[in-house]
Scaffold this motif. Sequence first.
Motif, mmCIF file in Angstrom:
data_model
loop_
_atom_site.group_PDB
_atom_site.id
_atom_site.type_symbol
_atom_site.label_atom_id
_atom_site.label_comp_id
_atom_site.label_asym_id
_atom_site.label_seq_id
_atom_site.Cartn_x
_atom_site.Cartn_y
_atom_site.Cartn_z
ATOM 1 N N THR A 3 0.867 -1.172 0.000
ATOM 2 C CA THR A 3 0.000 0.000 0.000
ATOM 3 C C THR A 3 0.903 1.221 0.000
ATOM 4 O O THR A 3 1.679 1.433 0.933
ATOM 5 N N LEU A 4 0.830 2.014 -1.067
ATOM 6 C CA LEU A 4 1.672 3.196 -1.230
ATOM 7 C C LEU A 4 0.883 4.427 -0.799
ATOM 8 O O LEU A 4 -0.195 4.700 -1.320
ATOM 9 N N VAL A 5 1.445 5.174 0.163
ATOM 10 C CA VAL A 5 0.732 6.295 0.770
ATOM 11 C C VAL A 5 1.541 7.586 0.654
ATOM 12 O O VAL A 5 2.684 7.659 1.104
ATOM 13 N N ASN A 6 0.921 8.596 0.066
ATOM 14 C CA ASN A 6 1.491 9.937 -0.008
ATOM 15 C C ASN A 6 1.100 10.673 1.269
ATOM 16 O O ASN A 6 -0.080 10.833 1.555
ATOM 17 N N THR A 7 2.096 11.136 2.047
ATOM 18 C CA THR A 7 1.809 11.818 3.312
ATOM 19 C C THR A 7 2.059 13.319 3.238
ATOM 20 O O THR A 7 1.944 14.014 4.243
ATOM 21 N N HIS A 8 2.400 13.828 2.062
ATOM 22 C CA HIS A 8 2.774 15.244 1.944
ATOM 23 C C HIS A 8 1.562 16.161 1.985
ATOM 24 O O HIS A 8 0.525 15.864 1.408
ATOM 25 N N ILE A 9 1.712 17.278 2.680
ATOM 26 C CA ILE A 9 0.712 18.348 2.651
ATOM 27 C C ILE A 9 1.431 19.661 2.402
ATOM 28 O O ILE A 9 2.533 19.847 2.899
ATOM 29 N N PRO A 10 0.863 20.526 1.595
ATOM 30 C CA PRO A 10 -0.351 20.329 0.821
ATOM 31 C C PRO A 10 -0.089 19.377 -0.344
ATOM 32 O O PRO A 10 1.057 19.196 -0.765
ATOM 33 N N GLY A 13 0.745 16.529 -6.031
ATOM 34 C CA GLY A 13 0.922 15.452 -6.996
ATOM 35 C C GLY A 13 1.310 14.180 -6.276
ATOM 36 O O GLY A 13 1.538 14.169 -5.070
ATOM 37 N N LYS A 14 1.338 13.081 -7.041
ATOM 38 C CA LYS A 14 1.639 11.791 -6.419
ATOM 39 C C LYS A 14 2.443 10.924 -7.369
ATOM 40 O O LYS A 14 2.447 11.124 -8.579
ATOM 41 N N LEU A 15 3.119 9.945 -6.799
ATOM 42 C CA LEU A 15 3.837 8.956 -7.589
ATOM 43 C C LEU A 15 2.819 8.024 -8.237
ATOM 44 O O LEU A 15 1.743 7.797 -7.672
ATOM 45 N N PRO A 16 3.146 7.471 -9.393
ATOM 46 C CA PRO A 16 2.240 6.493 -10.005
ATOM 47 C C PRO A 16 1.972 5.332 -9.037
ATOM 48 O O PRO A 16 2.839 4.960 -8.245
ATOM 49 N N HIS A 17 0.786 4.786 -9.107
ATOM 50 C CA HIS A 17 0.357 3.636 -8.315
ATOM 51 C C HIS A 17 0.156 3.954 -6.838
ATOM 52 O O HIS A 17 0.109 3.040 -6.003
ATOM 53 N N THR A 18 0.043 5.241 -6.502
ATOM 54 C CA THR A 18 -0.247 5.624 -5.122
ATOM 55 C C THR A 18 -1.660 5.178 -4.780
ATOM 56 O O THR A 18 -2.596 5.423 -5.530
ATOM 57 N N ASP A 19 -1.797 4.512 -3.636
ATOM 58 C CA ASP A 19 -3.100 4.011 -3.201
ATOM 59 C C ASP A 19 -3.879 5.038 -2.386
ATOM 60 O O ASP A 19 -5.097 5.120 -2.491
ATOM 61 N N LEU A 20 -3.171 5.795 -1.546
ATOM 62 C CA LEU A 20 -3.830 6.726 -0.632
ATOM 63 C C LEU A 20 -3.036 8.016 -0.498
ATOM 64 O O LEU A 20 -1.812 8.008 -0.610
ATOM 65 N N SER A 21 -3.727 9.093 -0.224
ATOM 66 C CA SER A 21 -3.099 10.354 0.167
ATOM 67 C C SER A 21 -3.659 10.717 1.533
ATOM 68 O O SER A 21 -4.842 11.036 1.664
ATOM 69 N N ILE A 22 -2.794 10.610 2.546
ATOM 70 C CA ILE A 22 -3.187 10.903 3.924
ATOM 71 C C ILE A 22 -2.141 11.850 4.495
ATOM 72 O O ILE A 22 -0.963 11.492 4.563
ATOM 73 N N PRO A 23 -2.532 13.043 4.914
ATOM 74 C CA PRO A 23 -1.559 13.963 5.509
ATOM 75 C C PRO A 23 -0.803 13.296 6.659
ATOM 76 O O PRO A 23 -1.394 12.565 7.460
ATOM 77 N N VAL A 49 11.728 14.344 3.011
ATOM 78 C CA VAL A 49 11.690 13.307 4.053
ATOM 79 C C VAL A 49 11.065 13.788 5.347
ATOM 80 O O VAL A 49 10.731 12.987 6.200
ATOM 81 N N ARG A 50 10.863 15.056 5.497
ATOM 82 C CA ARG A 50 10.403 15.609 6.773
ATOM 83 C C ARG A 50 9.045 15.089 7.221
ATOM 84 O O ARG A 50 8.832 14.849 8.390
ATOM 85 N N MET A 51 8.119 14.934 6.309
ATOM 86 C CA MET A 51 6.768 14.542 6.698
ATOM 87 C C MET A 51 6.572 13.037 6.762
ATOM 88 O O MET A 51 5.499 12.567 7.095
ATOM 89 N N SER A 52 7.590 12.290 6.459
ATOM 90 C CA SER A 52 7.462 10.844 6.499
ATOM 91 C C SER A 52 7.574 10.284 7.911
ATOM 92 O O SER A 52 7.635 9.083 8.100
ATOM 93 N N ALA A 53 7.571 11.138 8.907
ATOM 94 C CA ALA A 53 7.573 10.687 10.300
ATOM 95 C C ALA A 53 6.317 9.877 10.603
ATOM 96 O O ALA A 53 6.225 9.248 11.653
ATOM 97 N N ALA A 54 5.392 9.856 9.679
ATOM 98 C CA ALA A 54 4.176 9.062 9.842
ATOM 99 C C ALA A 54 4.525 7.586 10.020
ATOM 100 O O ALA A 54 3.764 6.846 10.646
ATOM 101 N N ALA A 55 5.656 7.158 9.500
ATOM 102 C CA ALA A 55 6.080 5.764 9.652
ATOM 103 C C ALA A 55 6.225 5.409 11.130
ATOM 104 O O ALA A 55 5.793 4.337 11.559
#
Length: 86
Positions: A3-10, A13-23, A49-55
């Motif tokens: 499951t590929l998740v974009n966490t960037h805000i605002p 755009g997204k990478l191809p095959h992104t499943d979800l966009s969640i801030p 890399v700053r917003m990837s702290a969601a991991a």
Amino acid sequence: SVTLVNTHIPFQGKLPHTDLSIPYNEIGRSLDELPKDKDAKIALYCRSVRMSAAAETLVGLGYTHVRDLGGGIEAWEDAGYRLEGR
């Protein structure tokens, strides 16, 4: 499968095959959108890399296979690829 998740805000755009966009700052409140299986493979990315702290949040919630895509969208664009939804 991952499951590929974009966490960037605002959203920028997204990478191809992104499943979800969640801030990144809402990831802990968006569990209903994520796989129910805590052993599911999840890959997170943001602009850099700053917003990837969601991991860390997901690992703290019991997810066992969480990865952060190093370099994020910037690395993708630097490699000459284009984003979707931009």
